[in-house]
Design a protein around this motif. Structure first.
Motif, short mmCIF file in Angstrom:
data_model
loop_
_atom_site.label_atom_id
_atom_site.label_comp_id
_atom_site.label_asym_id
_atom_site.label_seq_id
_atom_site.Cartn_x
_atom_site.Cartn_y
_atom_site.Cartn_z
N TYR A 1 -13.81 112.68 -33.45
CA TYR A 1 -15.30 112.89 -32.66
C TYR A 1 -15.04 112.19 -31.80
O TYR A 1 -15.65 111.28 -31.67
CB TYR A 1 -16.17 112.78 -33.20
CG TYR A 1 -17.25 111.75 -33.73
CD1 TYR A 1 -17.78 111.21 -32.80
CD2 TYR A 1 -16.90 110.57 -34.76
CE1 TYR A 1 -18.45 109.24 -33.75
CE2 TYR A 1 -17.46 109.63 -34.93
CZ TYR A 1 -18.12 108.68 -34.60
OH TYR A 1 -18.39 108.05 -34.69
N CYS A 2 -16.27 113.00 -31.21
CA CYS A 2 -16.24 111.56 -29.32
C CYS A 2 -17.78 112.41 -28.68
O CYS A 2 -18.25 113.22 -28.76
CB CYS A 2 -15.81 111.44 -28.90
SG CYS A 2 -15.19 112.63 -27.71
N PHE A 3 -18.35 111.44 -27.75
CA PHE A 3 -19.61 111.62 -26.94
C PHE A 3 -18.94 112.69 -25.99
O PHE A 3 -18.18 112.46 -25.42
CB PHE A 3 -20.50 111.09 -27.12
CG PHE A 3 -21.16 110.22 -28.59
CD1 PHE A 3 -22.16 110.96 -29.65
CD2 PHE A 3 -20.39 109.01 -28.64
CE1 PHE A 3 -21.67 110.42 -30.34
CE2 PHE A 3 -20.74 108.79 -30.30
CZ PHE A 3 -21.11 109.28 -30.89
N LEU A 4 -19.94 113.78 -26.13
CA LEU A 4 -19.86 114.08 -24.23
C LEU A 4 -20.77 113.90 -23.58
O LEU A 4 -22.55 114.50 -23.65
CB LEU A 4 -19.84 115.78 -24.63
CG LEU A 4 -19.58 116.53 -22.78
CD1 LEU A 4 -17.94 116.14 -22.61
CD2 LEU A 4 -19.43 118.02 -23.27
N GLN A 5 -20.82 113.37 -21.95
CA GLN A 5 -21.93 113.20 -20.99
C GLN A 5 -21.69 113.64 -20.45
O GLN A 5 -20.99 113.98 -19.77
CB GLN A 5 -22.18 111.51 -21.81
CG GLN A 5 -20.80 110.85 -20.59
CD GLN A 5 -20.51 109.23 -19.85
OE1 GLN A 5 -21.97 109.32 -19.91
NE2 GLN A 5 -20.35 108.81 -20.69
N LYS A 6 -23.01 113.88 -19.33
CA LYS A 6 -22.89 114.01 -18.27
C LYS A 6 -22.45 113.42 -17.74
O LYS A 6 -22.53 111.95 -17.11
CB LYS A 6 -24.27 114.74 -17.44
CG LYS A 6 -26.00 115.30 -18.74
CD LYS A 6 -26.87 115.82 -17.99
CE LYS A 6 -27.66 116.28 -18.56
NZ LYS A 6 -29.11 116.21 -18.57
N LEU B 1 -25.31 104.35 -26.77
CA LEU B 1 -26.22 104.40 -25.08
C LEU B 1 -26.17 106.17 -25.51
O LEU B 1 -27.06 106.90 -24.47
CB LEU B 1 -24.84 104.48 -23.98
CG LEU B 1 -24.60 102.80 -24.17
CD1 LEU B 1 -23.50 102.75 -23.26
CD2 LEU B 1 -26.08 101.60 -23.88
N TYR B 2 -25.78 106.94 -25.66
CA TYR B 2 -26.15 107.96 -25.72
C TYR B 2 -26.35 109.43 -27.64
O TYR B 2 -26.73 110.83 -26.68
CB TYR B 2 -24.69 109.07 -25.43
CG TYR B 2 -23.80 108.49 -24.48
CD1 TYR B 2 -24.72 108.61 -23.20
CD2 TYR B 2 -23.14 107.68 -23.98
CE1 TYR B 2 -23.95 107.92 -22.05
CE2 TYR B 2 -22.50 106.73 -23.36
CZ TYR B 2 -22.80 107.20 -22.02
OH TYR B 2 -22.19 106.91 -20.85
N LEU B 3 -26.58 108.30 -28.38
CA LEU B 3 -27.57 109.14 -29.64
C LEU B 3 -28.80 109.65 -28.76
O LEU B 3 -29.25 111.01 -29.75
CB LEU B 3 -26.96 108.50 -30.59
CG LEU B 3 -26.04 109.63 -31.53
CD1 LEU B 3 -26.09 108.59 -32.77
CD2 LEU B 3 -25.65 111.07 -31.68
N ASN B 4 -29.62 108.62 -28.32
CA ASN B 4 -30.97 109.34 -27.98
C ASN B 4 -31.41 108.82 -26.22
O ASN B 4 -32.27 108.83 -26.34
CB ASN B 4 -31.69 107.47 -28.30
CG ASN B 4 -32.65 108.00 -29.27
OD1 ASN B 4 -33.18 109.11 -29.18
ND2 ASN B 4 -33.78 106.66 -29.26
N SER B 5 -30.89 109.28 -26.06
CA SER B 5 -30.50 109.89 -24.36
C SER B 5 -30.04 111.03 -23.74
O SER B 5 -29.75 111.85 -24.20
CB SER B 5 -28.98 108.33 -23.67
OG SER B 5 -28.92 108.83 -22.29
N SER B 6 -30.95 111.37 -22.40
CA SER B 6 -30.40 112.46 -22.32
C SER B 6 -29.22 112.47 -21.91
O SER B 6 -29.55 114.51 -20.80
CB SER B 6 -32.01 112.65 -21.14
OG SER B 6 -32.34 111.44 -20.59
N ASN B 7 -28.71 111.89 -21.43
CA ASN B 7 -27.36 111.53 -20.95
C ASN B 7 -26.68 112.69 -22.15
O ASN B 7 -25.16 113.31 -21.21
CB ASN B 7 -26.46 110.54 -20.64
CG ASN B 7 -25.85 110.84 -19.06
OD1 ASN B 7 -25.98 111.18 -18.08
ND2 ASN B 7 -24.91 109.95 -19.59
N LEU B 8 -26.77 112.77 -22.99
CA LEU B 8 -25.81 113.13 -23.93
C LEU B 8 -25.49 115.03 -23.81
O LEU B 8 -27.09 115.45 -24.02
CB LEU B 8 -26.35 113.04 -25.04
CG LEU B 8 -25.39 113.58 -26.36
CD1 LEU B 8 -23.91 112.51 -27.27
CD2 LEU B 8 -25.89 113.33 -28.23
#
Length: 303
Positions: free
Chosen positions: A187-192, A212-219
């Motif tokens: 897996y990985c995270f997809l950000q804006k 940085l991204y699990l709790n971010s609106s950028n996720l």
């Protein structure tokens, strides 16, 4: 009685049979036609077998990703329940496979509420084949553990609690094989990616930085990739060979698309080289490279 003129010519009887040369030519033509038919039949059978292998992997991977998508769509959307996204330790027999877990509205095998913690991970699974014969192979598993929020919200003894400072709950989950052909899970995270003029060259939509991204609106979502190999090919591979093939697929690093990274590794020969370095024969690694199928899905945050 008057003889028919066609029966006699110059006092000799005319035969209507074939010459030896004509018979040989006919046999050669027949053999050529048979060879063409055999080659066409063999090609059709071989194509059908290849397609069956492809569909075997596709169906298994698709069903597992569909199950994951359903659990994800029904997840509990609370700020205090983020989920657990980890990679198994290098010392683990199942490294470098990933593991994800989250709270979702699913009925567990135990528990009074329609709520459970589910996990997805590739582990070594022992299966009984015929009689007492068994084999141990990597497979994608789904674990499920019934959950109650607190003692005041359900039975007197909650089935599961989150220990202080822990991102995963305590308790013993019921684990079931989900996809026997899947031997690698990532897996990985997809950000804006912010639009800039000129376009930014250092910012990637794919990231492995969960803090940085699990709790971010950028996720935007979680990218899940699986590698599958058909049952027929698996039967001629040992556990150590399958583990080596899983390790030969590169771990995703920051900025990488998992499916693209794995496909590039397979097509470029890096996958085969890594497998050979791990003790897999060249022929086996090349055969496996042709059989491996890679699938990917995005679990969107705001679907």
């Amino acid at each position: 009685m008057k003889e028919h003129p066609d029966h006699w010519q110059n006092g000799a009887h005319c035969s209507a049979g074939f010459t030896l040369v004509e018979v040989l030519v006919a046999e050669v033509v027949f053999l050529i036609l048979m060879l063409v038919v055999v080659q066409l039949t063999f090609g059709v059978v071989q194509t059908a077998a290849t397609q069956k292998k492809r569909m075997d992997s596709l169906d298994d991977a698709r069903q597992s990703l569909d199950r994951l998508s359903l659990d994800w769509a029904a997840r509990v959307r609370r700020s205090d329940v983020l989920g657990a996204f980890t990679r198994q330790a290098a010392s683990s027999a199942n490294a470098p496979n990933a593991q994800i877990g989250f709270l979702t509205q699913a009925q567990a095998y135990s528990g009074a509420r329609h709520l459970a913690w589910v996990t997805y991970a590739v582990n070594n699974v022992t299966q009984v084949n015929q009689g007492s014969q068994s084999t141990t192979m990597p497979a994608l598993e789904r674990g499920i553990l019934g959950y109650n929020w607190a003692t005041s919200d359900g039975p007197a003894n909650p089935l599961m609690t989150f220990p202080a400072g822990a991102s995963t709950p305590s308790g013993t989950a019921t684990v079931e094989p989900l996809a026997n052909t899947v031997f690698r899970f990532e897996y990985c995270f997809l950000q804006k990616v912010p639009a800039t003029v000129p376009p930014a060259t250092t910012t990637s939509a794919f990231t492995t930085n969960s803090s940085l991204y699990l709790n971010s609106s950028n996720l935007v979502g979680i990218v899940v990739a699986v590698a599958s190999i058909d049952q027929q090919t698996r039967q001629i591979l040992t556990l150590s060979q399958l583990v080596a093939l899983g390790n030969a697929l590169p771990s995703v690093t920051d900025g990488q698309d998992p499916q693209a990274a794995w496909t590039t590794s397979i097509n470029s020969g890096t996958f085969v080289s890594a497998a050979v370095s791990a003790g897999v024969s060249q022929a086996t690694a090349q055969n496996a490279a042709r059989a491996v199928r890679v699938f990917q899905r995005v679990l969107y945050i705001n679907e």
